[in-house]
Design a protein around this motif. Structure first.
Motif, short mmCIF file in Angstrom:
data_model
loop_
_atom_site.label_atom_id
_atom_site.label_comp_id
_atom_site.label_asym_id
_atom_site.label_seq_id
_atom_site.Cartn_x
_atom_site.Cartn_y
_atom_site.Cartn_z
N LEU A 1 1.10 -1.26 0.10
CA LEU A 1 -0.11 -0.04 -0.13
C LEU A 1 0.58 1.40 -0.10
O LEU A 1 0.43 2.15 -0.98
CB LEU A 1 -0.70 -0.53 0.82
CG LEU A 1 -2.42 -0.76 1.26
CD1 LEU A 1 -2.89 -0.77 1.77
CD2 LEU A 1 -3.05 -0.30 -0.21
N PRO A 2 1.78 1.26 0.29
CA PRO A 2 2.84 2.46 0.52
C PRO A 2 3.29 2.95 -0.77
O PRO A 2 4.34 3.94 -1.27
CB PRO A 2 3.62 2.16 1.80
CG PRO A 2 3.09 1.53 2.54
CD PRO A 2 2.50 0.45 1.55
N VAL A 3 3.85 1.83 -1.00
CA VAL A 3 4.06 2.02 -2.83
C VAL A 3 3.26 1.81 -3.70
O VAL A 3 3.46 2.95 -5.02
CB VAL A 3 5.40 1.51 -2.96
CG1 VAL A 3 6.53 1.18 -2.19
CG2 VAL A 3 4.68 -0.48 -2.51
N ALA A 4 2.61 1.09 -3.75
CA ALA A 4 1.29 1.25 -5.30
C ALA A 4 -0.09 0.10 -4.12
O ALA A 4 -0.27 -1.20 -4.74
CB ALA A 4 1.89 -0.36 -5.56
N PRO A 5 -0.85 0.91 -4.37
CA PRO A 5 -1.78 0.80 -3.49
C PRO A 5 -2.86 0.58 -4.58
O PRO A 5 -3.77 0.33 -4.49
CB PRO A 5 -2.57 2.78 -2.94
CG PRO A 5 -1.41 3.41 -3.90
CD PRO A 5 -0.28 2.98 -4.22
N ASP A 6 -2.88 0.45 -5.85
CA ASP A 6 -3.78 0.62 -6.84
C ASP A 6 -3.89 -1.05 -7.38
O ASP A 6 -4.43 -2.22 -7.47
CB ASP A 6 -3.30 0.88 -7.97
CG ASP A 6 -3.54 2.58 -8.16
OD1 ASP A 6 -4.08 3.14 -7.47
OD2 ASP A 6 -2.93 3.49 -9.14
N LEU A 7 -2.83 -1.28 -6.70
CA LEU A 7 -2.72 -3.32 -7.27
C LEU A 7 -3.79 -3.70 -5.97
O LEU A 7 -4.46 -4.92 -5.96
CB LEU A 7 -1.35 -3.87 -6.11
CG LEU A 7 -0.14 -4.16 -7.54
CD1 LEU A 7 1.04 -4.89 -6.75
CD2 LEU A 7 -0.45 -5.00 -8.23
N ALA A 8 -4.16 -3.15 -4.66
CA ALA A 8 -5.42 -3.47 -4.69
C ALA A 8 -6.63 -3.13 -4.42
O ALA A 8 -7.20 -4.54 -4.84
CB ALA A 8 -4.93 -2.33 -3.05
N ALA A 9 -6.70 -2.56 -5.33
CA ALA A 9 -8.18 -2.86 -6.53
C ALA A 9 -8.63 -3.58 -7.15
O ALA A 9 -9.83 -4.40 -6.58
CB ALA A 9 -8.59 -1.77 -6.77
N SER A 10 -7.52 -3.64 -7.90
CA SER A 10 -7.65 -5.38 -8.59
C SER A 10 -8.33 -6.34 -7.73
O SER A 10 -8.49 -7.31 -8.50
CB SER A 10 -6.73 -4.96 -10.11
OG SER A 10 -6.22 -3.61 -10.31
N THR A 11 -6.83 -6.64 -6.61
CA THR A 11 -6.91 -7.86 -6.40
C THR A 11 -8.40 -8.10 -5.44
O THR A 11 -8.78 -9.02 -5.82
CB THR A 11 -5.95 -8.13 -5.17
OG1 THR A 11 -5.23 -8.14 -5.67
CG2 THR A 11 -5.85 -9.38 -3.89
N LEU A 12 -8.96 -6.88 -5.23
CA LEU A 12 -10.04 -7.04 -4.51
C LEU A 12 -11.37 -7.03 -5.26
O LEU A 12 -11.62 -8.35 -4.39
CB LEU A 12 -10.33 -5.54 -3.59
CG LEU A 12 -9.71 -5.24 -1.83
CD1 LEU A 12 -9.98 -4.14 -1.85
CD2 LEU A 12 -9.82 -6.46 -1.30
N ARG A 13 -11.47 -6.83 -6.23
CA ARG A 13 -12.04 -6.64 -7.36
C ARG A 13 -12.08 -8.47 -7.88
O ARG A 13 -13.26 -8.92 -7.91
CB ARG A 13 -11.94 -6.32 -8.38
CG ARG A 13 -12.80 -6.01 -9.90
CD ARG A 13 -12.50 -4.76 -10.76
NE ARG A 13 -13.20 -3.42 -10.24
CZ ARG A 13 -12.82 -2.72 -9.70
NH1 ARG A 13 -11.49 -2.92 -10.01
NH2 ARG A 13 -13.07 -1.16 -8.83
N MET A 14 -11.28 -8.77 -7.95
CA MET A 14 -10.99 -9.99 -8.84
C MET A 14 -11.00 -11.17 -8.26
O MET A 14 -12.24 -11.79 -8.27
CB MET A 14 -9.59 -10.76 -9.13
CG MET A 14 -8.85 -11.52 -9.47
SD MET A 14 -9.81 -11.92 -11.49
CE MET A 14 -11.02 -13.51 -11.46
N LEU A 15 -11.21 -11.62 -5.95
CA LEU A 15 -11.05 -12.52 -5.35
C LEU A 15 -12.43 -12.44 -5.57
O LEU A 15 -13.47 -12.74 -4.93
CB LEU A 15 -10.44 -12.14 -4.70
CG LEU A 15 -8.79 -12.24 -4.51
CD1 LEU A 15 -7.63 -12.12 -3.04
CD2 LEU A 15 -8.67 -13.89 -5.27
#
Length: 683
Positions: free
Chosen positions: A291-305
């Protein structure tokens, strides 16, 4: 994975080879070209005039391009070479591409026979470490100046198509080039290997889906540059910090890929070679760390899961309504239901962790829209904790596999068969309630309450979740605390008895906040004591217990991600100095692995070995380990979102010197965090 294997990758497409670039797959050597959970090349062996080639040097910086500088003959009889070879390898547009150049260093013209032996066993990645006879039929076909290898089992079909830019004599087992080179002349050909996942009508499955074109090597290089430019800039007086930070950024960039369901999004694959796929726990925790460096990754992961969240009761897949998957595979064993990963839901921690990540992502980014979009999924996950996770009705999340043949027995992050055991080595009976699962459930309920109150307009639900969390905290402390030993039990067995092993799981309790303040000091003493702390990091399992093994995967090895979560928990409870000791040990250990955080390394005492010892079969790169330095930095700098602001409270070990993390992204825009000498721990 063998540490000397070299790799080039693009998300879940990758090549693993020997140091000379050859692929010679065996049961103990997982070399190959892998795509779609299948090994499409198991042999790719180059020779010059019948001699194998040996590496002078290997150039690998960023997973995009790999170069091998080779000479014929064994190093034992090396003299000035009259010829040499360069292999340049990349993944481009979804293809494996190799540019082969032969140099004649003679003062006279010379003739060379270049031979490339090729084969594929089309092994599912789930079986590459096993002796397995393929039930289908392998075929070879020479066509159009190239070679087509194939495998068919009923309607299941995979093919490998090999083409060459220069004419070759092609047979069913490879390609041969007869060359005559003038003095100082060179010759080059480009080989392209395409992996095909075929439907019965002969079309590639992936061509049928609307998805963006696969990236070329040039696209990937530009994307990597942009990724590094977007990331916060780190400077530190202690060089290993900056080197492991950059290595982690590069590795995480290489592990990103676009799932078929969401072709315009990217999420992290879990790791090479065994986990280059969609996962629940690993993807969630990696995104939390990053999250401190690439918070956008979390949105895709939450969406996919969220899309793949469990909806029915399915014993074979251990699926339940609301449950978050463990992993998703596409290979042959899954297609014929020899294995359940289509997807498989046999993990008890990913579901509460989903809610934790959703809340933390909003706190960091302010993306309320995503929180509202996935309200139903978050509620279903919270409902799973009580309706399906609580197997005995005693208020604890437990697990017991329903697929007794191919399901996973231990369904926490320590998922090997003997990982959850008593101090004397006895294995407890299911259903098991490991301690960290209760911490995750507690944290998920508290975070779910915040989401319900602030975004879902349901204060009654929020109050209920908070009451349930408070009751769980009180109940947990009563039932898990081993008073005469001063630590929390690793688990409760199926009869409610304490599983009394001392293990790192207890450190996750600090991260979750379930530990009462008055217990925290004792917990920290255990974590940082000599039985658990090796000098490099906290071991998974304490010395002095029956099953302890310093090279035991979950029974004594040190995991960087495990330590990062523990360090973050230590900061939460005010133990900044201890968090700094862990960060310092983990960062220094990485310097012995070329700056890369391995999945795990051996738990030998530091004073015994004086350097960290590799774990023999660790994934590398592995997403969880790659994310660990980011969370360690967050712990050292005390970064905590608070509304539209980022709070910071740096407590950095003196060895680090001045530490700056500039342009940290979040709902506040971009902000600089600087730790000077005044904020050093131990200064």
């Amino acid at each position: 994975m063998r540490p000397d294997l070299v790799r080039v990758l693009d998300g879940n497409i990758f090549v693993l080879s020997e140091p000379n670039g050859d692929i010679e797959a065996t049961v103990v050597n997982p070399c190959g070209f892998f795509d779609f959970d299948t090994r499409f090349l198991s042999r790719w062996r180059l020779s010059l005039d019948g001699e194998r080639l040996n590496p002078l040097s290997i150039a690998e910086r960023d997973h995009v391009l790999l170069r091998f500088f080779l000479v014929p003959g064994a190093p034992t009889h090396y003299v000035d070479a009259k010829s040499s070879v360069i292999r340049e390898r990349t993944i481009t547009g979804g293809f494996f591409e190799e540019r082969l150049t032969v140099f004649n260093h003679n003062q006279q013209a010379a003739e060379f026979i270049v031979r490339l032996d090729v084969a594929s066993d089309f092994a599912p990645i789930l079986s590459v470490g096993e002796v397995r006879t393929a039930p289908g039929r392998i075929y070879h076909r020479v066509e159009d100046g190239g070679l087509r290898l194939g495998y068919r089992r009923e309607r299941f079909q995979r093919e490998t198509v090999i083409s060459t830019s220069e004419p070759a004599q092609v047979d069913e087992h490879g390609l041969t080039y007869a060359l005559r080179l003038a003095p100082k002349e060179s010759w080059t050909t480009t080989l392209r290997v395409q992996a095909l996942v075929l439907r019965p009508d002969g079309r590639d499955v992936r061509e049928m889906l609307e998805r963006r074109p696969r990236r070329s090597a040039a696209d990937r290089r530009r994307d990597l540059t942009a990724w590094l430019d977007r990331a916060p800039t780190l400077s530190c007086e202690w060089a290993p910090v900056t080197s492991t930070y950059r290595r982690s950024l590069v590795d995480l960039a290489a592990l990103r890929y676009s799932p078929l369901t969401l072709p315009d999004d990217v999420m992290p694959a879990a790791g090479l070679p065994w986990s280059a796929t969609i996962t629940g726990r690993d993807s969630i925790l990696t995104c939390f760390e990053a999250l401190p460096v690439a918070p956008d990754l979390a949105a895709s992961t939450l969406r996919m899961l969220g899309i793949d969240q469990g909806a029915v009761l399915d014993d074979f897949r251990d699926e339940e309504p609301g449950k978050i998957l463990r992993e998703f595979r596409y290979g042959e064993m899954v297609a014929f239901e020899e294995r359940p990963e289509s997807p498989y839901y046999g993990t008890a921690d990913a579901t509460p962790l989903y809610v934790i990540l959703l809340d933390e992502y909003e706190r960091w980014t302010g993306d309320a829209e995503l929180v509202r979009e996935f309200e139903d999924e978050a509620r279903a996950a919270l409902r799973w904790i009580d309706e399906y996770g609580d197997l005995l009705g005693d208020g604890y999340v437990r697990y017991r596999r329903r697929n007794g043949l191919t399901g996973v027995e231990n369904q926490g992050w320590k998922d090997t068969p003997e990982a959850i055991c008593h101090a004397d080595g006895r294995l407890p009976g299911p259903p098991l309630a490991t301690c960290e699962l209760q911490g995750y459930a507690y944290d998920a309920k508290r975070r779910g309450a915040r989401l319900a109150r602030e975004f879902w307009g349901d204060p009654a639900y929020a109050e209920r979740l908070e009451q349930e969390a408070a009751a769980l905290r009180e109940r947990f402390d009563r039932d898990f605390w081993i008073a005469d030993r001063g630590y929390y039990a690793l688990a409760l067995d199926g009869d409610g008895r304490q599983v009394d092993a001392l293990a790192s799981n207890m450190g996750h309790l600090l991260w979750s906040g379930i530990v009462p303040d008055e217990r925290a000091g004792r917990v920290v003493e255990q974590l940082m004591g000599p039985r658990l702390f090796s000098g490099w990091g906290v071991r998974t399992f304490a010395e002095g217990q029956d099953r302890y093994n310093p090279i035991g995967y979950h029974l004594g090895a040190v995991w960087p991600f495990d330590n990062a979560l523990i360090a973050w928990g230590l900061r939460r409870y005010g133990f900044a100095e201890e968090a700094g000791r862990i960060a310092e040990g983990i960062v220094e250990a990485a310097s012995y692995f070329d700056g890369r955080q391995p999945e795990a390394f051996a738990g030998y005492p530091r004073e015994l070995t004086h350097y960290p010892v590799r774990y023999p079969t660790a994934n590398s790169p592995q997403a969880l380990a790659t994310g660990a330095p980011f969370l360690l930095l967050r712990a050292l700098l005390g970064l905590e979102p608070a509304g539209e602001h980022l709070l910071m409270s740096p407590k950095v070990p003196a060895r680090f010197g001045r530490l700056e993390l500039l342009d940290v992204p979040g709902r506040w825009g971009r902000i600089d965090v600087i730790s000077s000498g005044l904020s050093r721990v131990g200064a």
